[in-house]
Design an enzyme around this catalytic site. Structure first.
Site, PDB file in Angstrom:
ATOM      1  N   HIS A 126       3.370 -63.076  34.320  1.00 12.00           N
ATOM      2  CA  HIS A 126       1.752 -62.424  33.198  1.00 12.00           C
ATOM      3  C   HIS A 126       1.431 -61.253  33.863  1.00 12.00           C
ATOM      4  O   HIS A 126       0.389 -60.376  33.755  1.00 12.00           O
ATOM      5  CB  HIS A 126       0.829 -63.118  33.839  1.00 12.00           C
ATOM      6  CG  HIS A 126       1.047 -64.567  32.843  1.00 12.00           C
ATOM      7  ND1 HIS A 126      -0.290 -65.837  32.910  1.00 12.00           N
ATOM      8  CD2 HIS A 126       2.142 -65.157  31.972  1.00 12.00           C
ATOM      9  CE1 HIS A 126       0.318 -66.517  31.619  1.00 12.00           C
ATOM     10  NE2 HIS A 126       1.755 -66.279  31.559  1.00 12.00           N
TER      11      HIS A 126
ATOM     12  N   CYS B 226       2.410 -47.347  28.890  1.00 14.25           N
ATOM     13  CA  CYS B 226       2.026 -46.699  28.215  1.00 14.25           C
ATOM     14  C   CYS B 226       2.580 -47.350  26.375  1.00 14.25           C
ATOM     15  O   CYS B 226       3.559 -48.036  26.100  1.00 14.25           O
ATOM     16  CB  CYS B 226       3.306 -45.129  27.801  1.00 14.25           C
ATOM     17  SG  CYS B 226       2.989 -43.655  27.256  1.00 14.25           S
TER      18      CYS B 226
HETATM   19 ZN   LIG Z   1       4.254 -42.349  27.776  1.00 14.25          ZN
END
Ligand SMILES: [Zn+2]
Length: 325
Positions: A155, A163
């Site tokens: 998990h 990002c």
């Molecule tokens: Zn990035």
């Protein structure tokens, strides 16, 4: 073994049918699981490749909140309200406050004796050319902090970010994770949202990317990382002993992983607070807090303990026999 079709909190119909087959097979060979520690130790002493599935129960004994179930609230929300892609896209500031709070809470928590027993077991067996793999659904990194190194975090982790622009996954233990979150994230239901502008939330530092970062945890409605699942699949296929620790065998992932291991004749030992319908499929069941039940099961000197106890009781009996005969 097919596990790749898992989603984080559900399974495809294909896997369900696999599971039903497993259930049917196991119903035919069900026998009451043993809680004989010496018998478990015998199996454990011969195991070359141990897979240990761990869940919320292990973390609960360290006092880690789950924000689920009765009383499990952060402000007026539970994890399933905030740990979703939709919640993050709607209100990234609130979701980051929630995760910032969870990261900060972890600074006050420590691994417990179950984490330590697992880590010591891995180190000891490794020296003997044997292998221990921890497959955990916990995101708190307490296994790592206890010293385990061979861990599959299915998990994800509170201390990794991903990002939203470039996809880079990074380890991040900063406290606070960004200046704008300093002093934010209070769990009190009367606390107002900090409403931090997105450009002040954690941002990517990869080569001028600056994309918005999110916690690298698997949220409700998301699929598990396929690379990690492939590795889980390999470990479950290779293991010759499987431990289910602090996770109910009726909920994911133990509900799918452990019975499939048991179905190929591999001993499975469950260390859990209560019995579940799946308990009957396993060779061993040790009931109670795993911080109490697991350490003697995995300890290096169990046999010596037994010898000392036998030796001591023999001498006590000898003493009383000669004193009072
Ligand atoms: Zn990035």
């Amino acid at each position: 073994m097919i596990v790749r079709q898992f989603t984080s909190r559900g399974v495809t119909s294909h896997l369900c049918s696999r599971f039903k087959e497993t259930q049917t097979q196991n119903r035919q060979v069900m026998a009451r699981p043993s809680s004989d520690l010496a018998a478990f130790r015998e199996v454990f002493s011969k195991a070359k490749h141990v897979a240990i599935l761990t869940g919320a129960g292990v973390s609960a004994e360290s006092g880690v909140p789950t924000f689920r179930g009765e009383g499990g609230f952060w402000r007026k929300w539970q994890a399933q309200d905030l740990a979703t892609p939709g919640a993050f896209s709607q209100n990234p500031s609130r979701v980051w406050e929630f995760y910032h709070y969870r990261r900060e809470v972890m600074l006050t928590k420590s691994p417990n004796s179950a984490h330590v027993a697992i880590a010591e077991c891995e180190a000891r067996l490794q020296k003997q050319g044997r292998r221990v793999t921890v497959i955990t659904q916990n995101i708190d990194e307490l296994h790592r902090r206890a010293g385990s190194t061979n861990i599959l975090e299915i998990h994800g982790s509170l201390f990794k970010t991903r990002c939203m622009s470039c996809g880079h996954v990074g380890v991040n233990h900063k406290s606070p994770i960004c200046a704008a979150l300093e002093g934010k994230g209070a769990p009190d239901p009367n606390t107002s949202d900090a409403q931090i502008p997105p450009h002040d939330l954690p941002r990517c530092e990869q080569g001028g990317c600056s994309g918005l970062l999110r916690p690298n945890v698997v949220w409700f409605g998301e699929t598990l990382d396929s690379d990690i699942l492939t590795r889980v699949e390999e470990e479950l296929d290779l293991c010759d002993l499987c431990l289910v620790v602090g996770t109910s065998s009726i909920v994911y992932p133990a509900a799918m992983f452990a019975p499939q291991v048991a179905a190929r004749g591999i001993p499975v030992a469950e260390f859990n607070m209560e019995e579940t319908p799946a308990t009957m499929r396993f060779r061993f069941h040790f009931q109670g807090p795993c911080g109490t039940t697991l350490p003697p099961a995995l300890a290096r000197i169990f046999i010596q303990y037994q010898c000392i106890i036998s030796w001591w009781s023999l001498h006590v009996r000898w003493y009383f026999y000669h004193m009072y005969r």
